[in-house]
Design a protein around this motif. Structure first.
Motif, PDB file in Angstrom:
ATOM      1  N   UNK A 122       0.839  -1.199   0.000  1.00 32.99           N
ATOM      2  CA  UNK A 122       0.000   0.000   0.000  1.00 32.99           C
ATOM      3  C   UNK A 122       0.874   1.250   0.000  1.00 32.99           C
ATOM      4  N   UNK A 123       2.193   1.061   0.140  1.00 33.30           N
ATOM      5  CA  UNK A 123       3.130   2.148   0.379  1.00 33.30           C
ATOM      6  C   UNK A 123       3.757   2.652  -0.922  1.00 33.30           C
ATOM      7  N   UNK A 124       3.406   3.871  -1.361  1.00 36.56           N
ATOM      8  CA  UNK A 124       3.971   4.391  -2.599  1.00 36.56           C
ATOM      9  C   UNK A 124       5.486   4.599  -2.533  1.00 36.56           C
ATOM     10  N   UNK A 125       6.040   4.818  -1.342  1.00 36.21           N
ATOM     11  CA  UNK A 125       7.492   4.987  -1.204  1.00 36.21           C
ATOM     12  C   UNK A 125       8.234   3.711  -1.571  1.00 36.21           C
ATOM     13  N   UNK A 126       7.658   2.561  -1.268  1.00 37.28           N
ATOM     14  CA  UNK A 126       8.296   1.295  -1.642  1.00 37.28           C
ATOM     15  C   UNK A 126       8.287   1.125  -3.161  1.00 37.28           C
ATOM     16  N   UNK A 127       7.194   1.510  -3.789  1.00 37.80           N
ATOM     17  CA  UNK A 127       7.118   1.430  -5.251  1.00 37.80           C
ATOM     18  C   UNK A 127       8.192   2.326  -5.866  1.00 37.80           C
ATOM     19  N   UNK A 128       8.279   3.566  -5.393  1.00 35.90           N
ATOM     20  CA  UNK A 128       9.261   4.519  -5.916  1.00 35.90           C
ATOM     21  C   UNK A 128      10.680   4.001  -5.725  1.00 35.90           C
ATOM     22  N   UNK A 129      10.969   3.455  -4.529  1.00 37.92           N
ATOM     23  CA  UNK A 129      12.315   2.957  -4.282  1.00 37.92           C
ATOM     24  C   UNK A 129      12.651   1.821  -5.237  1.00 37.92           C
ATOM     25  N   UNK A 130      11.762   0.863  -5.353  1.00 37.69           N
ATOM     26  CA  UNK A 130      12.034  -0.305  -6.200  1.00 37.69           C
ATOM     27  C   UNK A 130      12.223   0.116  -7.653  1.00 37.69           C
ATOM     28  N   UNK A 157      14.217  -1.970 -11.035  1.00 43.50           N
ATOM     29  CA  UNK A 157      13.397  -3.179 -10.993  1.00 43.50           C
ATOM     30  C   UNK A 157      11.997  -2.729 -11.378  1.00 43.50           C
ATOM     31  N   UNK A 158      11.445  -3.351 -12.408  1.00 43.79           N
ATOM     32  CA  UNK A 158      10.123  -2.969 -12.870  1.00 43.79           C
ATOM     33  C   UNK A 158       9.026  -3.481 -11.959  1.00 43.79           C
ATOM     34  N   UNK A 159       8.088  -2.611 -11.636  1.00 43.52           N
ATOM     35  CA  UNK A 159       6.899  -3.005 -10.869  1.00 43.52           C
ATOM     36  C   UNK A 159       5.763  -3.101 -11.884  1.00 43.52           C
ATOM     37  N   UNK A 160       5.488  -4.311 -12.320  1.00 42.23           N
ATOM     38  CA  UNK A 160       4.484  -4.526 -13.360  1.00 42.23           C
ATOM     39  C   UNK A 160       3.059  -4.384 -12.840  1.00 42.23           C
ATOM     40  N   UNK A 216      -3.802   7.494   9.446  1.00 42.33           N
ATOM     41  CA  UNK A 216      -2.604   8.337   9.427  1.00 42.33           C
ATOM     42  C   UNK A 216      -1.706   7.956   8.259  1.00 42.33           C
ATOM     43  N   UNK A 217      -1.534   6.644   8.024  1.00 40.11           N
ATOM     44  CA  UNK A 217      -0.720   6.214   6.886  1.00 40.11           C
ATOM     45  C   UNK A 217      -1.340   6.684   5.574  1.00 40.11           C
ATOM     46  N   UNK A 218      -2.642   6.630   5.489  1.00 40.87           N
ATOM     47  CA  UNK A 218      -3.353   7.031   4.270  1.00 40.87           C
ATOM     48  C   UNK A 218      -3.252   8.539   4.066  1.00 40.87           C
ATOM     49  N   UNK A 219      -3.585   9.303   5.102  1.00 39.20           N
ATOM     50  CA  UNK A 219      -3.683  10.754   4.987  1.00 39.20           C
ATOM     51  C   UNK A 219      -2.324  11.445   4.923  1.00 39.20           C
ATOM     52  N   UNK A 220      -1.374  11.012   5.748  1.00 42.14           N
ATOM     53  CA  UNK A 220      -0.102  11.722   5.861  1.00 42.14           C
ATOM     54  C   UNK A 220       1.055  11.089   5.103  1.00 42.14           C
ATOM     55  N   UNK A 221       0.947   9.792   4.781  1.00 38.88           N
ATOM     56  CA  UNK A 221       2.054   9.120   4.107  1.00 38.88           C
ATOM     57  C   UNK A 221       1.668   8.660   2.689  1.00 38.88           C
ATOM     58  N   UNK A 222       0.432   8.945   2.304  1.00 40.24           N
ATOM     59  CA  UNK A 222      -0.006   8.648   0.953  1.00 40.24           C
ATOM     60  C   UNK A 222      -0.250   7.190   0.651  1.00 40.24           C
ATOM     61  N   UNK A 223      -0.411   6.371   1.679  1.00 46.02           N
ATOM     62  CA  UNK A 223      -0.648   4.943   1.438  1.00 46.02           C
ATOM     63  C   UNK A 223      -1.920   4.746   0.630  1.00 46.02           C
TER      64      UNK A 223
END
Length: 191
Positions: free
Chosen positions: A147-155, A160-163, A182-189
């Motif tokens: 659910x974490x967009x930061x993990x997608x960006x890092x990968x 490494x392609x995230x298909x 809080x994760x949804x609102x402040x961290x963009x999950x």
């Protein structure tokens, strides 16, 4: 980066049968939990699961960590892929500071406010070991369970392609609803 790695061993679990390899960087040890057919899969499902002792081992209801880990292990056992157990407790502030953050949350702070009050960034995690594990396992394209967009960006930043992104949606309860919001609102999950 100096990385030590273990041999690969079998790990039968209540979720299914896996193969595991441990990776050690400095003082932290991480785990790659692979489905039995992992090496045969061209684009495996992958979850990078950040350690949460209170949730994963003790069943804390303050977070959704254990539920997400169980969901990922069951999914990987069924569909094939990999769970990286990323040992950076409390978004890498450590267990002692995480308990201090819990105490601040008991007084009304959210997880981000608690980390900031303790002198940390909202998220102190370093994902460089993930890149090393991906290289070792020869991963170039994955389907990411997150659910974490930061993990997608890092990968994606390590080529490494995230298909595909598979959401890790679990049931909420009265103890973790504020945490998830809080994760949804402040961290963009992404939920």
């Amino acid at each position: 980066m100096n990385i030590e790695k273990s041999n690969i061993a079998n790990l039968p679990t209540k979720h299914g049968n896996f193969r595991i390899r441990a990776y050690k960087e400095n003082h932290q040890e991480h785990l790659a939990i692979m489905s039995e057919n992992f090496e045969e899969i061209e684009t495996p499902y992958v979850r990078v699961h950040s350690e949460c002792l209170t949730g994963d081992a003790l069943g804390s209801l303050k977070c959704d960590c254990q539920a997400q880990l169980n969901l990922a292990l069951e999914f990987i056992a069924r569909e094939g892929g990999l769970v990286i157990y990323h040992r950076q407790e409390g978004r890498n502030i450590g267990l002692l500071n995480k308990v201090n953050a819990y105490a601040l949350q008991d007084q009304g702070r959210n997880t981000i406010e608690a980390n900031l009050e303790l002198g940390f960034k909202e998220d102190e995690r370093d994902y460089s070991i993930v890149e090393e594990i991906f290289k070792d396992l020869k991963l170039t394209n994955i389907k990411l369970i997150t659910n974490n967009p930061s993990k997608i960006e890092y990968i994606e930043s390590i080529n490494v392609g995230v298909e595909e992104r598979i959401p890790a949606i679990t049931e909420l309860n009265k103890h973790n609803i504020h945490y998830v919001e809080t994760k949804k609102k402040h961290m963009g999950h992404l939920f």
